[in-house]
Design a protein around this motif. Structure first.
Motif, short mmCIF file in Angstrom:
data_model
loop_
_atom_site.label_atom_id
_atom_site.label_comp_id
_atom_site.label_asym_id
_atom_site.label_seq_id
_atom_site.Cartn_x
_atom_site.Cartn_y
_atom_site.Cartn_z
N PHE A 113 0.84 -1.20 0.00
CA PHE A 113 0.00 0.00 0.00
C PHE A 113 0.87 1.24 0.00
O PHE A 113 0.63 2.19 -0.75
N SER A 114 1.88 1.24 0.83
CA SER A 114 2.76 2.40 0.97
C SER A 114 3.53 2.65 -0.33
O SER A 114 3.61 3.79 -0.80
N ILE A 115 4.10 1.61 -0.90
CA ILE A 115 4.85 1.76 -2.15
C ILE A 115 3.93 2.22 -3.28
O ILE A 115 4.28 3.10 -4.06
N TYR A 116 2.75 1.63 -3.35
CA TYR A 116 1.80 2.00 -4.40
C TYR A 116 1.43 3.47 -4.30
O TYR A 116 1.36 4.17 -5.31
N ASN A 117 1.21 3.97 -3.09
CA ASN A 117 0.83 5.37 -2.91
C ASN A 117 1.96 6.32 -3.26
O ASN A 117 1.70 7.43 -3.73
N VAL A 118 3.20 5.92 -3.03
CA VAL A 118 4.33 6.81 -3.27
C VAL A 118 4.89 6.67 -4.67
O VAL A 118 5.20 7.65 -5.34
N LYS A 119 5.04 5.44 -5.15
CA LYS A 119 5.74 5.19 -6.41
C LYS A 119 4.88 4.57 -7.50
O LYS A 119 5.24 4.62 -8.66
N GLY A 120 3.80 3.93 -7.16
CA GLY A 120 2.97 3.28 -8.15
C GLY A 120 3.19 1.78 -8.20
O GLY A 120 3.99 1.22 -7.45
N PHE A 121 2.49 1.14 -9.10
CA PHE A 121 2.47 -0.31 -9.16
C PHE A 121 3.78 -0.97 -9.59
O PHE A 121 4.17 -1.98 -9.03
N PRO A 122 4.51 -0.43 -10.59
CA PRO A 122 5.70 -1.17 -11.08
C PRO A 122 6.74 -1.47 -10.00
O PRO A 122 7.36 -2.54 -10.02
N GLN A 123 6.95 -0.57 -9.05
CA GLN A 123 7.95 -0.82 -8.02
C GLN A 123 7.56 -1.94 -7.07
O GLN A 123 8.41 -2.50 -6.40
N MET A 124 6.30 -2.26 -7.01
CA MET A 124 5.84 -3.34 -6.12
C MET A 124 6.40 -4.69 -6.55
O MET A 124 6.48 -5.60 -5.74
N VAL A 125 6.84 -4.80 -7.80
CA VAL A 125 7.42 -6.04 -8.31
C VAL A 125 8.67 -6.40 -7.50
O VAL A 125 9.00 -7.58 -7.35
N LEU A 126 9.34 -5.41 -6.94
CA LEU A 126 10.54 -5.67 -6.14
C LEU A 126 10.24 -6.47 -4.87
O LEU A 126 11.15 -7.00 -4.24
N LEU A 127 8.99 -6.58 -4.49
CA LEU A 127 8.61 -7.35 -3.31
C LEU A 127 8.50 -8.85 -3.59
O LEU A 127 8.46 -9.64 -2.65
N VAL A 128 8.47 -9.24 -4.83
CA VAL A 128 8.28 -10.64 -5.20
C VAL A 128 9.32 -11.57 -4.58
O VAL A 128 8.97 -12.63 -4.05
N PRO A 129 10.63 -11.22 -4.58
CA PRO A 129 11.60 -12.13 -3.93
C PRO A 129 11.31 -12.33 -2.44
O PRO A 129 11.39 -13.45 -1.94
N TYR A 130 10.93 -11.25 -1.74
CA TYR A 130 10.61 -11.41 -0.32
C TYR A 130 9.36 -12.26 -0.14
O TYR A 130 9.32 -13.13 0.73
N ILE A 131 8.35 -12.00 -0.93
CA ILE A 131 7.11 -12.77 -0.82
C ILE A 131 7.40 -14.26 -1.01
O ILE A 131 6.93 -15.10 -0.23
N THR A 132 8.18 -14.58 -2.03
CA THR A 132 8.53 -15.98 -2.30
C THR A 132 9.27 -16.60 -1.13
O THR A 132 8.94 -17.70 -0.67
N LEU A 133 10.29 -15.90 -0.63
CA LEU A 133 11.06 -16.42 0.50
C LEU A 133 10.21 -16.59 1.75
O LEU A 133 10.34 -17.58 2.47
N HIS A 134 9.35 -15.62 2.01
CA HIS A 134 8.51 -15.71 3.21
C HIS A 134 7.57 -16.90 3.13
O HIS A 134 7.38 -17.61 4.12
N ILE A 135 6.98 -17.12 1.99
CA ILE A 135 6.07 -18.26 1.83
C ILE A 135 6.82 -19.57 2.01
O ILE A 135 6.37 -20.46 2.74
N LEU A 136 7.97 -19.70 1.36
CA LEU A 136 8.76 -20.93 1.49
C LEU A 136 9.20 -21.17 2.93
O LEU A 136 9.10 -22.29 3.45
#
Length: 133
Positions: free
Chosen positions: A73-96
């Motif tokens: 939410f915070s990244i989307y409000n400040v930078k927009g949707f494309p930068q949210m892609v940078l969260l994918v590695p963390y999301i993957t690691l957290h799930i695993l």
């Protein structure tokens, strides 16, 4: 911190703070699940003692998901949707890590303190990069 440095605050800065808090909570959850037997005997009232070991293990992934939602939410409000892609590695690691944590015996949970610390560091790095790019 934002308010102290700038004299103002925004919803994005508050949600980013909440995100960091929720991202670090799994470290406490691992510690509390690992020590649940001793805490029960000694009468400590940790959240895992109150909710039970099984719910404590679920709490690990829940805290990570809430952190992702807040920082997203915070990244989307400040930078927009494309930068949210940078969260994918963390999301993957957290799930695993969460899937492994749910199955691991109490004896081997010290290993997850290191894995969870790594995840927190990566959350911080990827979140920072999303704001900086």
């Amino acid at each position: 911190t934002v308010y102290l440095l700038t004299g103002t605050w925004s919803l994005s800065s508050v949600t980013a703070g909440f995100a960091m808090g929720f991202a670090t909570d799994p470290l406490l959850v691992v510690n509390n699940v690992r020590d649940v037997t001793e805490d029960l005997i000694s009468g400590k009232k940790t959240i895992v003692v109150r909710l039970g070991e099984k719910m404590g293990r679920h709490l690990y992934i829940i805290c990570g998901i809430i952190a992702i939602l807040f920082i997203g939410f915070s990244i989307y409000n400040v930078k927009g949707f494309p930068q949210m892609v940078l969260l994918v590695p963390y999301i993957t690691l957290h799930i695993l890590t969460s899937l492994q944590f749910r199955k691991e015996s109490l004896v081997n949970l010290n290993y997850f303190l290191g894995k969870t610390s790594r995840n927190i560091l990566l959350f911080s790095i990827f979140s920072s990069l999303a704001f900086l790019i």
